[in-house]
Write a protein that holds these residues in place. Sequence first.
Motif, PDB file in Angstrom:
ATOM      1  N   GLN A   5      13.434  -0.408  13.057  1.00  0.00           N
ATOM      2  CA  GLN A   5      12.598   0.689  12.595  1.00  0.00           C
ATOM      3  C   GLN A   5      13.082   1.206  11.239  1.00  0.00           C
ATOM      4  N   CYS A   6      12.128   1.364  10.341  1.00  0.00           N
ATOM      5  CA  CYS A   6      12.429   1.873   9.001  1.00  0.00           C
ATOM      6  C   CYS A   6      12.569   3.394   9.057  1.00  0.00           C
ATOM      7  N   LYS A   7      13.177   3.978   8.023  1.00  0.00           N
ATOM      8  CA  LYS A   7      13.316   5.437   7.953  1.00  0.00           C
ATOM      9  C   LYS A   7      11.956   6.133   7.884  1.00  0.00           C
ATOM     10  N   CYS A   8      10.934   5.402   7.405  1.00  0.00           N
ATOM     11  CA  CYS A   8       9.598   5.996   7.311  1.00  0.00           C
ATOM     12  C   CYS A   8       8.857   5.930   8.647  1.00  0.00           C
ATOM     13  N   GLY A   9       9.498   5.291   9.655  1.00  0.00           N
ATOM     14  CA  GLY A   9       8.886   5.252  10.974  1.00  0.00           C
ATOM     15  C   GLY A   9       8.158   3.959  11.305  1.00  0.00           C
ATOM     16  N   THR A  34      12.670  -5.888   5.763  1.00  0.00           N
ATOM     17  CA  THR A  34      11.781  -5.328   4.754  1.00  0.00           C
ATOM     18  C   THR A  34      10.693  -4.488   5.408  1.00  0.00           C
ATOM     19  N   CYS A  35      10.388  -3.342   4.805  1.00  0.00           N
ATOM     20  CA  CYS A  35       9.282  -2.515   5.276  1.00  0.00           C
ATOM     21  C   CYS A  35       8.111  -2.717   4.320  1.00  0.00           C
ATOM     22  N   ASP A  36       6.981  -3.197   4.842  1.00  0.00           N
ATOM     23  CA  ASP A  36       5.826  -3.449   3.982  1.00  0.00           C
ATOM     24  C   ASP A  36       5.161  -2.155   3.547  1.00  0.00           C
ATOM     25  N   PHE A  37       5.451  -1.087   4.264  1.00  0.00           N
ATOM     26  CA  PHE A  37       4.783   0.178   3.986  1.00  0.00           C
ATOM     27  C   PHE A  37       5.435   0.936   2.828  1.00  0.00           C
ATOM     28  N   CYS A  38       6.770   1.089   2.870  1.00  0.00           N
ATOM     29  CA  CYS A  38       7.418   1.866   1.805  1.00  0.00           C
ATOM     30  C   CYS A  38       8.333   1.003   0.923  1.00  0.00           C
ATOM     31  N   ASN A  39       8.367  -0.321   1.210  1.00  0.00           N
ATOM     32  CA  ASN A  39       9.146  -1.265   0.404  1.00  0.00           C
ATOM     33  C   ASN A  39      10.661  -1.117   0.482  1.00  0.00           C
TER      34      ASN A  39
END
Length: 141
Positions: A5-9, A34-39
């Motif tokens: 899980q990314c820090k952005c959720g 890698t998070c596709d949402f916040c990079n």
Amino acid sequence: MLLKQCKCGRDMGVRLRTVIYQNKVEIDHVPVFTCDFCNRSEVLPGVKPELTKLIGELGAKPEKMRLRFDEQSELARLMQMVTDKERRHEPVGHILEERINELLDMLLLARSLGDEPWAEDVMARLSQISTHAVHAYELKS
Ligand SMILES: [Zn+2]
């Protein structure tokens, strides 16, 4: 897919990416969350020891060059192999077994030549596989 899980959720997935060190050295095939949402991206914890070692060897003022991380890290190598187009249809277990047999052959050869540093390198690679092989399965699913 291997998730974190990314820090952005959102969920982060693992990809093999090129990491650039000191704007000079390109290191290919580094497994990165890698998070596709916040990079946001983050090197997979399982490969940090090898990456740290590699960067340590490059020193503070490296020459311009391009390296393959899958030559240093068995986990990166496995991920590279299971996602390779030509081997996509091969079961992960088969690819793993083939690599383990290859390493065991190398170990036997290193020992019979009395080459201790080589034998130790092969042992470290085998232990990387036994610790992290699970990630190769997750990448494939
Ligand atoms: Zn994110």
